[in-house]
Scaffold this motif. Sequence first.
Motif, PDB file in Angstrom:
ATOM      1  N   HIS A  83      -6.904 -10.452   0.242  1.00  0.00           N
ATOM      2  CA  HIS A  83      -5.646  -9.956  -0.644  1.00  0.00           C
ATOM      3  C   HIS A  83      -5.546  -8.900  -0.880  1.00  0.00           C
ATOM      4  N   PRO A  84      -5.698  -8.068   0.508  1.00  0.00           N
ATOM      5  CA  PRO A  84      -5.114  -6.192  -0.165  1.00  0.00           C
ATOM      6  C   PRO A  84      -3.972  -6.127  -0.537  1.00  0.00           C
ATOM      7  N   THR A  85      -4.309  -5.034  -1.316  1.00  0.00           N
ATOM      8  CA  THR A  85      -3.277  -4.036  -1.945  1.00  0.00           C
ATOM      9  C   THR A  85      -2.557  -3.866  -0.280  1.00  0.00           C
ATOM     10  N   ALA A  86      -0.767  -2.627  -0.628  1.00  0.00           N
ATOM     11  CA  ALA A  86       0.482  -2.181  -0.080  1.00  0.00           C
ATOM     12  C   ALA A  86      -0.906  -0.846   0.864  1.00  0.00           C
ATOM     13  N   GLU A  87      -1.247  -0.436  -0.109  1.00  0.00           N
ATOM     14  CA  GLU A  87      -2.032   0.910   0.059  1.00  0.00           C
ATOM     15  C   GLU A  87      -3.386   0.534   1.347  1.00  0.00           C
ATOM     16  N   SER A  88      -3.813  -0.606   0.533  1.00  0.00           N
ATOM     17  CA  SER A  88      -5.128  -0.682   1.937  1.00  0.00           C
ATOM     18  C   SER A  88      -4.687  -1.444   2.808  1.00  0.00           C
ATOM     19  N   ILE A  89      -4.387  -1.792   3.502  1.00  0.00           N
ATOM     20  CA  ILE A  89      -3.159  -2.371   4.614  1.00  0.00           C
ATOM     21  C   ILE A  89      -2.709  -1.320   5.355  1.00  0.00           C
ATOM     22  N   TYR A  90      -2.191  -0.065   4.809  1.00  0.00           N
ATOM     23  CA  TYR A  90      -1.457   1.280   5.174  1.00  0.00           C
ATOM     24  C   TYR A  90      -2.741   1.740   5.925  1.00  0.00           C
ATOM     25  N   LYS A  91      -4.039   1.661   5.169  1.00  0.00           N
ATOM     26  CA  LYS A  91      -5.068   2.809   5.576  1.00  0.00           C
ATOM     27  C   LYS A  91      -5.650   2.044   6.530  1.00  0.00           C
ATOM     28  N   GLN A  92      -5.976   0.381   6.798  1.00  0.00           N
ATOM     29  CA  GLN A  92      -6.314  -0.045   7.977  1.00  0.00           C
ATOM     30  C   GLN A  92      -5.410   0.361   8.754  1.00  0.00           C
ATOM     31  N   ILE A  93      -4.102  -0.041   9.375  1.00  0.00           N
ATOM     32  CA  ILE A  93      -3.328   0.041  10.099  1.00  0.00           C
ATOM     33  C   ILE A  93      -3.646   1.496  10.656  1.00  0.00           C
ATOM     34  N   LYS A  94      -3.261   2.556   9.999  1.00  0.00           N
ATOM     35  CA  LYS A  94      -3.300   4.245  10.168  1.00  0.00           C
ATOM     36  C   LYS A  94      -4.038   4.044  11.318  1.00  0.00           C
ATOM     37  N   LYS A  95      -5.814   3.918  10.987  1.00  0.00           N
ATOM     38  CA  LYS A  95      -6.264   4.152  11.847  1.00  0.00           C
ATOM     39  C   LYS A  95      -6.088   3.892  13.655  1.00  0.00           C
ATOM     40  N   ASP A  96      -5.713   3.048  14.017  1.00  0.00           N
ATOM     41  CA  ASP A  96      -5.149   2.403  15.426  1.00  0.00           C
ATOM     42  C   ASP A  96      -4.151   2.841  15.451  1.00  0.00           C
ATOM     43  N   TYR A  97      -2.787   3.195  14.328  1.00  0.00           N
ATOM     44  CA  TYR A  97      -1.402   3.397  14.204  1.00  0.00           C
ATOM     45  C   TYR A  97      -0.875   4.593  13.855  1.00  0.00           C
ATOM     46  N   PRO A  98      -1.647   5.754  13.448  1.00  0.00           N
ATOM     47  CA  PRO A  98      -1.354   6.746  13.567  1.00  0.00           C
ATOM     48  C   PRO A  98       0.457   7.573  12.715  1.00  0.00           C
ATOM     49  N   SER A  99       0.955   6.956  12.950  1.00  0.00           N
ATOM     50  CA  SER A  99       2.365   7.460  13.140  1.00  0.00           C
ATOM     51  C   SER A  99       3.081   6.493  11.748  1.00  0.00           C
ATOM     52  N   ILE A 100       2.552   5.017  11.126  1.00  0.00           N
ATOM     53  CA  ILE A 100       3.025   4.138  10.281  1.00  0.00           C
ATOM     54  C   ILE A 100       2.940   5.030   8.640  1.00  0.00           C
ATOM     55  N   SER A 101       4.031   3.976   8.410  1.00  0.00           N
ATOM     56  CA  SER A 101       4.789   5.226   7.138  1.00  0.00           C
ATOM     57  C   SER A 101       4.176   4.520   5.610  1.00  0.00           C
ATOM     58  N   LEU A 102       3.874   4.869   4.431  1.00  0.00           N
ATOM     59  CA  LEU A 102       3.671   4.215   3.716  1.00  0.00           C
ATOM     60  C   LEU A 102       4.608   3.364   3.285  1.00  0.00           C
ATOM     61  N   SER A 103       6.297   3.885   3.788  1.00  0.00           N
ATOM     62  CA  SER A 103       7.108   3.275   2.815  1.00  0.00           C
ATOM     63  C   SER A 103       7.184   1.660   4.278  1.00  0.00           C
ATOM     64  N   THR A 104       7.592   2.216   5.236  1.00  0.00           N
ATOM     65  CA  THR A 104       6.922   1.454   6.177  1.00  0.00           C
ATOM     66  C   THR A 104       6.390  -0.810   5.328  1.00  0.00           C
ATOM     67  N   VAL A 105       5.425  -0.166   5.446  1.00  0.00           N
ATOM     68  CA  VAL A 105       4.677  -1.182   4.678  1.00  0.00           C
ATOM     69  C   VAL A 105       5.454  -1.334   3.395  1.00  0.00           C
ATOM     70  N   TYR A 106       4.986  -0.791   2.438  1.00  0.00           N
ATOM     71  CA  TYR A 106       6.007  -1.571   1.657  1.00  0.00           C
ATOM     72  C   TYR A 106       7.496  -2.289   2.047  1.00  0.00           C
ATOM     73  N   ASN A 107       8.256  -2.125   2.527  1.00  0.00           N
ATOM     74  CA  ASN A 107       9.293  -2.501   3.486  1.00  0.00           C
ATOM     75  C   ASN A 107       9.357  -3.517   3.451  1.00  0.00           C
ATOM     76  N   THR A 108       8.456  -3.343   4.453  1.00  0.00           N
ATOM     77  CA  THR A 108       7.493  -4.467   5.931  1.00  0.00           C
ATOM     78  C   THR A 108       7.354  -5.911   4.766  1.00  0.00           C
ATOM     79  N   LEU A 109       6.639  -5.342   4.121  1.00  0.00           N
ATOM     80  CA  LEU A 109       6.001  -6.576   3.024  1.00  0.00           C
ATOM     81  C   LEU A 109       6.881  -6.985   2.099  1.00  0.00           C
ATOM     82  N   GLU A 110       8.110  -6.541   1.729  1.00  0.00           N
ATOM     83  CA  GLU A 110       8.346  -7.197   0.686  1.00  0.00           C
ATOM     84  C   GLU A 110       9.792  -7.862   1.824  1.00  0.00           C
ATOM     85  N   VAL A 111      10.168  -7.578   2.836  1.00  0.00           N
ATOM     86  CA  VAL A 111      11.047  -8.638   3.924  1.00  0.00           C
ATOM     87  C   VAL A 111       9.641  -9.995   3.648  1.00  0.00           C
ATOM     88  N   PHE A 112       8.816  -9.703   4.538  1.00  0.00           N
ATOM     89  CA  PHE A 112       8.297 -10.647   4.866  1.00  0.00           C
ATOM     90  C   PHE A 112       8.044 -11.486   3.362  1.00  0.00           C
TER      91      PHE A 112
END
Lengths: 143, 143
Positions: free
Chosen positions: B35-64
Amino acid sequence: MNRKAQIRKTLANAGLKATVQRLVILEALTNNYSHPTAESIYKQIKKDYPSISLSTVYNTLEVFRQCGIIRIVNTDSITARYDSVTDMHHHIFVENDNKIKDYYNPELDKILKKFFSKNKIPNLEINDIQLQIRGKYIKIHAN
Amino acid sequence: MNRKAQIRKTLANAGLKATVQRLVILEALTNNYSHPTAESIYKQIKKDYPSISLSTVYNTLEVFRQCGIIRIVNTDSITARYDSVTDMHHHIFVENDNKIKDYYNPELDKILKKFFSKNKIPNLEINDIQLQIRGKYIKIHAN
DNA sequence: TCCGAGTTAATAATCGTTCTAAATTAGGAA
DNA sequence: TTCCTAATTTAGAACGATTATTAACTCGGA
């Protein structure tokens, strides 16, 4: 024992000085069944006691929480909502209006306790079991 | 059907374009049972996909969340924690380590459903019933 | 290929809460 | 009562999480 005396007693039992601020904050919370936010407690108190500080409301609620005399309701929202009832009870989350209502049902409590005494979760010492009921209020048409 | 295909299907069913960002965010969440936070999802993704933005994580989670394919777990904390499982299940809040575990028990679900079909709450249409079990993990001493 | 709506990224703004430090107050001691 | 000290309160700064803004990008259809 009247309400104010009861509140003084609660503070004394928790080992807390009975300051005016603590008295009014705890009274505001015990009189309010809508699980208010810190902000709305602050606004309510400010009418009668305009010198109160928002910080004091936050600090005091946190002190109360640590003493176990109030709780923060689990919600999916950013804003903390407080609950002065610490006995076993459940919550109804009303989707229409963002309200949270208490739900008491001793029969349900008995069923839950019985279930978890039969079905222990390995290595877990359960301190609290609480149901969250999410739903919508529906209009009843008489015709 | 493999996991990635399943995720594409989930997005398609929700009427959402299958962008790279949405795929990796939803995959990260469905692979993560803490049950991760937005921040920890962001950090996890950033390893493989460094250009991802924290905003996108928040926005996308909200869309979902608005599409109903994920949920925010009800907690007493400021920080939102996300859950990709929307089927009936419950949560164990472990006081020792701030972790939230899933608890599945079809027998319990049956008991709860039965209880509330017998004990209707006036005017309320229930959409979801969820238990929150709060407790401490205890050490088991073998001697 | 080109277009336009939808999506993303970077960052500013906002919101709720906590921290800080100085002023005030409560309650016990003298 | 007055004094003392620790506890409490206040105002406002700081902080962390989230949301809003807006310009750039991208996807899929014409």
